[in-house]
Design a protein around this motif. Structure first.
Motif, PDB file in Angstrom:
ATOM      1  N   MET A 289       0.717  -1.226  -0.014  1.00 50.13           N
ATOM      2  CA  MET A 289      -0.058  -0.015  -0.071  1.00 50.13           C
ATOM      3  C   MET A 289       0.836   1.198  -0.005  1.00 50.13           C
ATOM      4  SD  MET A 289      -3.172  -0.779   2.648  1.00 50.13           S
ATOM      5  CE  MET A 289      -3.397   0.915   2.487  1.00 50.13           C
ATOM      6  N   LEU A 290       2.084   1.065   0.795  1.00 46.51           N
ATOM      7  CA  LEU A 290       2.931   2.460   0.778  1.00 46.51           C
ATOM      8  C   LEU A 290       3.519   2.726  -0.296  1.00 46.51           C
ATOM      9  CD1 LEU A 290       4.369   1.595   4.422  1.00 46.51           C
ATOM     10  CD2 LEU A 290       2.398   3.240   3.606  1.00 46.51           C
ATOM     11  N   LEU A 291       3.673   1.840  -1.303  1.00 45.12           N
ATOM     12  CA  LEU A 291       4.235   2.070  -2.857  1.00 45.12           C
ATOM     13  C   LEU A 291       3.117   2.416  -3.795  1.00 45.12           C
ATOM     14  CD1 LEU A 291       6.996  -0.617  -2.515  1.00 45.12           C
ATOM     15  CD2 LEU A 291       7.287   1.594  -2.269  1.00 45.12           C
ATOM     16  N   GLN A 292       1.938   2.317  -3.509  1.00 48.11           N
ATOM     17  CA  GLN A 292       0.882   2.693  -4.402  1.00 48.11           C
ATOM     18  C   GLN A 292       0.453   3.980  -4.168  1.00 48.11           C
ATOM     19  OE1 GLN A 292      -2.245   0.047  -3.374  1.00 48.11           O
ATOM     20  NE2 GLN A 292      -1.084  -1.822  -3.870  1.00 48.11           N
ATOM     21  N   SER A 293       0.171   4.736  -5.296  1.00 48.67           N
ATOM     22  CA  SER A 293      -0.422   6.008  -5.652  1.00 48.67           C
ATOM     23  C   SER A 293      -2.049   5.877  -6.080  1.00 48.67           C
ATOM     24  CB  SER A 293       0.230   6.792  -6.480  1.00 48.67           C
ATOM     25  OG  SER A 293      -0.307   7.935  -6.685  1.00 48.67           O
ATOM     26  N   PRO A 294      -2.817   6.768  -5.532  1.00 48.13           N
ATOM     27  CA  PRO A 294      -4.169   6.876  -6.252  1.00 48.13           C
ATOM     28  C   PRO A 294      -4.228   7.212  -7.747  1.00 48.13           C
ATOM     29  CG  PRO A 294      -4.103   8.437  -4.469  1.00 48.13           C
ATOM     30  CD  PRO A 294      -2.717   7.999  -4.568  1.00 48.13           C
ATOM     31  N   GLU A 295      -3.381   7.634  -8.027  1.00 46.66           N
ATOM     32  CA  GLU A 295      -2.865   7.944  -9.689  1.00 46.66           C
ATOM     33  C   GLU A 295      -2.832   6.322 -10.522  1.00 46.66           C
ATOM     34  OE1 GLU A 295      -0.955  11.227 -12.631  1.00 46.66           O
ATOM     35  OE2 GLU A 295       0.179  10.395 -10.693  1.00 46.66           O
ATOM     36  N   ASP A 296      -2.479   5.404  -9.808  1.00 48.57           N
ATOM     37  CA  ASP A 296      -2.568   3.986 -10.343  1.00 48.57           C
ATOM     38  C   ASP A 296      -3.926   3.833 -10.823  1.00 48.57           C
ATOM     39  OD1 ASP A 296       0.231   4.187  -9.509  1.00 48.57           O
ATOM     40  OD2 ASP A 296      -0.101   2.598  -7.942  1.00 48.57           O
ATOM     41  N   TYR A 297      -4.870   3.834 -10.250  1.00 41.41           N
ATOM     42  CA  TYR A 297      -6.075   3.680 -10.555  1.00 41.41           C
ATOM     43  C   TYR A 297      -6.880   4.967 -11.577  1.00 41.41           C
ATOM     44  CZ  TYR A 297      -5.344   0.612  -6.533  1.00 41.41           C
ATOM     45  OH  TYR A 297      -4.640   0.028  -5.845  1.00 41.41           O
ATOM     46  N   TYR A 298      -6.198   5.958 -11.686  1.00 42.14           N
ATOM     47  CA  TYR A 298      -6.796   7.053 -12.520  1.00 42.14           C
ATOM     48  C   TYR A 298      -6.547   6.892 -13.787  1.00 42.14           C
ATOM     49  CZ  TYR A 298      -8.089   8.959  -8.166  1.00 42.14           C
ATOM     50  OH  TYR A 298      -8.546   9.262  -6.669  1.00 42.14           O
ATOM     51  N   GLU A 299      -5.339   6.160 -13.838  1.00 42.15           N
ATOM     52  CA  GLU A 299      -4.940   5.911 -15.404  1.00 42.15           C
ATOM     53  C   GLU A 299      -5.224   4.515 -15.869  1.00 42.15           C
ATOM     54  OE1 GLU A 299      -3.490   8.041 -17.323  1.00 42.15           O
ATOM     55  OE2 GLU A 299      -2.756   9.447 -16.311  1.00 42.15           O
ATOM     56  N   ARG A 300      -5.033   4.097 -16.984  1.00 42.73           N
ATOM     57  CA  ARG A 300      -5.339   2.779 -17.515  1.00 42.73           C
ATOM     58  C   ARG A 300      -4.447   1.827 -17.033  1.00 42.73           C
ATOM     59  NH1 ARG A 300      -4.191   1.821 -22.225  1.00 42.73           N
ATOM     60  NH2 ARG A 300      -6.109   0.166 -22.664  1.00 42.73           N
ATOM     61  N   TRP A 301      -4.939   0.536 -16.959  1.00 46.06           N
ATOM     62  CA  TRP A 301      -4.141  -0.528 -16.128  1.00 46.06           C
ATOM     63  C   TRP A 301      -2.729  -0.897 -16.664  1.00 46.06           C
ATOM     64  CZ3 TRP A 301      -2.618  -5.375 -17.735  1.00 46.06           C
ATOM     65  CH2 TRP A 301      -3.005  -5.844 -19.021  1.00 46.06           C
ATOM     66  N   ILE A 302      -2.183  -0.629 -17.792  1.00 42.58           N
ATOM     67  CA  ILE A 302      -1.106  -0.923 -18.520  1.00 42.58           C
ATOM     68  C   ILE A 302      -0.232   0.328 -17.929  1.00 42.58           C
ATOM     69  CG2 ILE A 302       0.255  -1.146 -20.527  1.00 42.58           C
ATOM     70  CD1 ILE A 302      -2.172  -2.409 -21.757  1.00 42.58           C
ATOM     71  N   PRO A 303      -0.319   1.429 -18.269  1.00 38.07           N
ATOM     72  CA  PRO A 303       0.781   2.501 -17.469  1.00 38.07           C
ATOM     73  C   PRO A 303       0.724   2.327 -15.946  1.00 38.07           C
ATOM     74  CG  PRO A 303      -1.294   3.375 -18.467  1.00 38.07           C
ATOM     75  CD  PRO A 303      -1.427   2.145 -18.901  1.00 38.07           C
ATOM     76  N   GLY A 304      -0.397   1.947 -15.466  1.00 40.50           N
ATOM     77  CA  GLY A 304      -0.624   1.993 -13.931  1.00 40.50           C
ATOM     78  C   GLY A 304       0.230   0.707 -13.524  1.00 40.50           C
ATOM     79  N   THR A 305       0.162  -0.496 -14.213  1.00 36.68           N
ATOM     80  CA  THR A 305       1.248  -1.508 -13.792  1.00 36.68           C
ATOM     81  C   THR A 305       2.570  -1.273 -13.997  1.00 36.68           C
ATOM     82  OG1 THR A 305      -0.642  -3.083 -14.302  1.00 36.68           O
ATOM     83  CG2 THR A 305       1.536  -4.067 -14.075  1.00 36.68           C
ATOM     84  N   PHE A 306       2.828  -0.489 -15.134  1.00 37.92           N
ATOM     85  CA  PHE A 306       4.231  -0.169 -15.338  1.00 37.92           C
ATOM     86  C   PHE A 306       5.011   0.588 -14.314  1.00 37.92           C
ATOM     87  CE2 PHE A 306       7.255   3.022 -17.502  1.00 37.92           C
ATOM     88  CZ  PHE A 306       8.244   1.859 -17.658  1.00 37.92           C
ATOM     89  N   ILE A 307       4.183   1.816 -14.205  1.00 41.26           N
ATOM     90  CA  ILE A 307       4.635   2.783 -12.916  1.00 41.26           C
ATOM     91  C   ILE A 307       4.725   2.033 -11.509  1.00 41.26           C
ATOM     92  CG2 ILE A 307       3.972   4.680 -11.740  1.00 41.26           C
ATOM     93  CD1 ILE A 307       2.640   5.715 -14.190  1.00 41.26           C
ATOM     94  N   ARG A 308       3.847   1.230 -11.136  1.00 45.25           N
ATOM     95  CA  ARG A 308       3.848   0.395  -9.961  1.00 45.25           C
ATOM     96  C   ARG A 308       5.297  -0.248 -10.001  1.00 45.25           C
ATOM     97  NH1 ARG A 308      -1.436  -2.376  -7.372  1.00 45.25           N
ATOM     98  NH2 ARG A 308      -1.931  -0.104  -7.656  1.00 45.25           N
ATOM     99  N   PHE A 309       5.568  -1.147 -11.114  1.00 45.30           N
ATOM    100  CA  PHE A 309       6.724  -1.941 -11.006  1.00 45.30           C
ATOM    101  C   PHE A 309       8.067  -1.164 -10.912  1.00 45.30           C
ATOM    102  CE2 PHE A 309       4.685  -5.597 -13.104  1.00 45.30           C
ATOM    103  CZ  PHE A 309       5.259  -6.905 -12.467  1.00 45.30           C
TER     104      PHE A 309
END
Length: 509
Positions: A289-309
């Motif tokens: 949770m501490l490495l997640q951002s609300p923006e992960d869910y506001y963008e599409r899942w592919i860029p959200g996954t890439f940024i999370r990695f």
């Protein structure tokens, strides 16, 4: 409204105010008031005489805390102008506070008491006290004028895409921000009073049809054990309710964003908000949770996954890169490609220090610059941090104190730490970085591996309000991996995290 009082607030034997009661004698009661509050220059006592029978009355308030508009338009106007109502009031044997506020004053709320222990803190908090001759009770009228700032974009959690709304220091504003996210009858907000000497309002918020009742009860129990004179900020609450105060990792998430709080509540978590603090606390929390951002869910899942990695990679990079450099240079030069090791040896020929001391010099310098940049005025801070780092790094290389490769290693480490969205997790990883460097300097790669295993062992044993800190990785929950390293499409994330044992495990929609 649910309130929990600190245990230290009931020692009547040691409190000199506990035996002081108002008698109904106007002059004696007023003298008691002057003795208790007369030395405070911001406390004002105004006396009146109203009605045909010249009934005496007095009111007391604190300038700056009490709303002068309410006082002038309601209380003073009643005492000075409405003689017919005042005469009616003076002829009444016993008037309740509800009759006073509704029939005579048309006031929003109030209470009555004859106990100085109750009356004095209320007045010093902004209430206006009203005495009327012949009455043994003092009427406390809610004229508190709260100092608030405008609702602005959160400074510590900036987003490219998302709401530009953040919490403020006003608890009323913060609870209203949660309510304004949409019509929801399930959102339950319970109020508490915390602090032994200086009491403040605290609320917990949760979805009553989603959150686990055992989790809610655990939060209530931990708040009820808070035993401190004053809670200046929600960080006090965080430290007093966390599971393991010896761990370097944060076990409570703090946020300025109402959208993040609402999302956490809909997952089955509980939020804690303290009056005077713009940071809400979310429990329980996991490492991911501490490495997640609300923006992960506001963008599409592919860029959200890439940024999370990228965030997971930078978290481990900021923690381990200097330690890997020290272990390779000091113990395992054979693992480095030949051309690269020759280049490193040439750059280190003029450096008089071992790799550990070289790394410590640069890392400590960067930490000092980072802290100095935070404390300086905003127009100067960022420029000082960047320019200071460049100047110190270049000067250190030219003086032969550190090697150019070390400057690169420290720069990559610092940039990686900036990508971590949680500030308190970033601090924890910076502390762990120094421990990893010392382990690598003593035992090389073997020491670093041993340190990493001990760190993993600590994380596996750590919990936050009964939830494993590294779940859903340990214990293994494949279903919850849809929102761990990956961010699956929203259509595929129909179930809430299983580790929270929610009453309603399925998301609607």
């Amino acid at each position: 409204m649910e309130r929990i009082h600190s245990k230290n607030g009931n020692h009547s034997g040691s409190n000199p105010l506990s035996s002081l009661k108002f008698t109904g004698d106007y002059q004696k009661d007023l003298e008691l008031v002057r003795q208790e509050l007369g030395q405070n220059s911001d406390v004002h006592i105004r006396e009146f005489s109203f009605g045909q029978s010249a009934v005496h009355a007095a009111m007391i308030y604190v300038s700056g805390l009490s709303d002068h508009t309410l006082i002038d338009q309601h209380i003073s106007q009643f005492l000075l102008l409405k003689d017919d109502q005042a005469e009616l009031f003076s002829e009444t044997d016993a008037v309740s506070v509800d009759e006073l506020t509704n029939q005579f004053l048309s006031f929003r709320s109030g209470m009555e008491t004859n106990d100085v222990k109750v009356w004095k803190p209320k007045v010093l908090a902004g209430y206006t006290a009203l005495w009327i001759e012949g009455s043994a009770a003092v009427y406390l009228l809610d004229t508190v004028k709260k100092k608030t700032r405008n609702i602005e974009e959160p400074v510590s959690e900036a987003l490219v895409r998302g709401p530009r709304v953040g919490f403020t220091e006003s608890l009323d504003d913060n609870t209203a921000l949660l309510r304004q996210h949409g019509e929801n009858g399930d959102l339950l907000i319970l109020q508490f009073r915390v602090g032994s000497r200086v009491k403040k309002e605290l609320v917990i918020a949760y979805m009553k049809e989603i959150a686990d009742p055992a989790l809610v009860e655990e939060v209530k129990n931990r708040i009820s054990t808070i035993n401190l004179d004053y809670l200046a900020e929600s960080g006090y609450v965080e430290q007093l309710i966390e599971d393991n105060f010896l761990s370097p990792f944060p076990q409570v998430q703090s946020t300025e964003r109402p959208d993040r709080v609402i999302s956490a509540l809909l997952d089955g978590r509980v939020a804690i908000l303290l009056d005077g603090s713009p940071f809400a606390l979310i429990v329980p929390v996991t490492f991911s949770m501490l490495l997640q951002s609300p923006e992960d869910y506001y963008e599409r899942w592919i860029p959200g996954t890439f940024i999370r990695f990228l965030r997971f990679f930078t978290a481990f990079a900021s923690m381990l890169i200097p330690a890997l450099y020290i272990s390779f240079i000091s113990f395992h030069q054979g693992l480095i490609p030949t051309k690269l090791v020759i280049s490193i040896i040439e750059s280190r020929q003029s450096v008089p220090f071992p790799s550990l001391l070289e790394a410590l010099i640069m890392e400590i310098s960067i930490e000092i610059l980072r802290e100095a940049g935070l404390r300086l005025p905003k127009p100067i801070g960022p420029a000082m941090g960047i320019v200071g780092g460049l100047i110190i790094g270049q000067a250190a290389v030219q003086a032969g104190i550190v090697s150019p490769i070390m400057v690169i290693v420290v720069a990559v480490t610092a940039i990686s730490s900036f990508a971590i969205p949680s500030y308190n997790l970033g601090i924890s990883l910076r502390i762990i970085r120094f421990l990893a460097m010392i382990s690598a300097a003593i035992f090389g790669m073997y020491g670093l591996i041993l340190f990493f295993l001990l760190l993993c062992s600590h994380l596996v044993r750590l919990e936050s309000f009964g939830v494993p800190y590294v779940s859903p990785a340990v214990p293994y929950r494949l279903r919850d991996w849809k929102d761990l390293f990956f961010r699956f499409p929203l259509k595929m994330m129909k179930r809430r995290p299983g580790m929270l044992h929610t009453k309603d495990p399925v998301r609607k929609g």
